[in-house]
Design an enzyme around this catalytic site. Structure first.
Site, PDB file in Angstrom:
ATOM      1  N   HIS A 113       3.666 -10.158  -4.736  1.00 36.35           N
ATOM      2  CA  HIS A 113       3.610 -11.114  -5.851  1.00 36.35           C
ATOM      3  C   HIS A 113       4.647 -12.023  -5.628  1.00 36.35           C
ATOM      4  O   HIS A 113       5.659 -11.654  -5.313  1.00 36.35           O
ATOM      5  CB  HIS A 113       3.347 -10.582  -7.247  1.00 36.35           C
ATOM      6  CG  HIS A 113       1.886  -9.992  -7.402  1.00 36.35           C
ATOM      7  ND1 HIS A 113       0.627 -10.540  -7.641  1.00 36.35           N
ATOM      8  CD2 HIS A 113       1.617  -8.602  -7.176  1.00 36.35           C
ATOM      9  CE1 HIS A 113      -0.281  -9.487  -7.657  1.00 36.35           C
ATOM     10  NE2 HIS A 113       0.416  -8.691  -7.597  1.00 36.35           N
ATOM     11  N   ALA A 155       5.177  11.938   5.120  1.00 40.79           N
ATOM     12  CA  ALA A 155       4.538  12.216   3.686  1.00 40.79           C
ATOM     13  C   ALA A 155       5.483  11.628   2.556  1.00 40.79           C
ATOM     14  O   ALA A 155       6.653  11.596   2.519  1.00 40.79           O
ATOM     15  CB  ALA A 155       3.973  13.330   3.166  1.00 40.79           C
ATOM     16  N   LYS A 161      10.894  -1.454   6.464  1.00 38.74           N
ATOM     17  CA  LYS A 161      11.287  -2.096   7.918  1.00 38.74           C
ATOM     18  C   LYS A 161      10.468  -1.584   8.929  1.00 38.74           C
ATOM     19  O   LYS A 161       9.953  -0.578   9.141  1.00 38.74           O
ATOM     20  CB  LYS A 161      12.718  -1.962   8.339  1.00 38.74           C
ATOM     21  CG  LYS A 161      13.565  -2.565   7.191  1.00 38.74           C
ATOM     22  CD  LYS A 161      15.009  -2.439   7.285  1.00 38.74           C
ATOM     23  CE  LYS A 161      16.081  -3.239   6.449  1.00 38.74           C
ATOM     24  NZ  LYS A 161      17.597  -2.849   6.564  1.00 38.74           N
TER      25      LYS A 161
END
Length: 205
Positions: A113, A155, A161
């Site tokens: 956003h 996990a 990056k």
């Protein structure tokens, strides 16, 4: 063994053709991967009848959510959202390669956003995930990330990056902890549920 094989064939004859018709982008081993009646009752009915991710041309679990599926490109042996609790937002595009597994609860988010206007999304490059990648449960992949071939993302990792090929990467933030041996599965012996299109022939041989 013959009994199991016969059951698989009956399952395919009763439900397999419906699955192939309903999911034109579903490419998996014809037998022994996921039972077709399970795909029919647990995936197809929620998607098509109850309108949960209805426009997606591959199986998506009813607890998962895919936003902007028209911006997703994917290969074979790859069904983003087929495990429980996955969230995929593809506003800026996501390119999935072949043979990709995404664990339960994973999040793949292609756009953020705008911090000055929460109703807007920031334009950026698509996320790219190459062949033979396993994304662990509850991992989060953020915008513009590129994941190379033959990579495992641990996990719970937060991927901010890009990750180079042949790597095992874990953590928050996610970093490479070791090199990974070449992927060794022989795709040429797989009998697929339908004819593989020309664009994927090189991968499956």
């Amino acid at each position: 063994m013959k009994k199991t094989s016969l059951l698989h064939k009956i399952d395919f004859l009763l439900f397999g053709w419906i699955i192939n018709l309903a999911y034109p982008q579903y490419y998996r081993p014809k037998y022994g991967y996921q039972k077709y009646y399970i795909l029919f009752f647990h995936f197809l009915i929620p998607q098509k009848l109850f309108r949960l991710n209805p426009k997606i041309n591959w199986p998506v679990h009813f607890t998962s959510k895919i936003v902007a599926p028209e911006n997703i490109k994917k290969g074979v042996l790859c069904d983003p959202g087929d495990n429980p609790g996955i969230y995929i937002q593809a506003n800026n595009g996501i390119i999935f390669g072949n043979n990709i597994e995404i664990g339960p609860g994973a999040k793949i988010i292609s756009s953020n956003h705008d911090i000055s206007n929460f109703r807007k999304h920031i334009l950026s490059k698509p996320i790219k995930i190459s062949n033979n990648v396993w994304i662990g449960a509850n991992a989060v992949i953020l915008p513009e990330v590129e994941i190379g071939e033959n990579v495992i993302v641990g996990a719970g990792s937060l991927v901010t990056k890009s990750i180079p090929p042949n790597s095992i990467a874990v953590g928050n933030p996610c970093i490479v902890i070791k090199q990974k041996e070449p992927y060794s599965e022989d795709f040429s012996i797989i009998k697929f549920n339908k004819r593989i299109s020309k664009e994927f022939k090189g991968f499956s041989k």
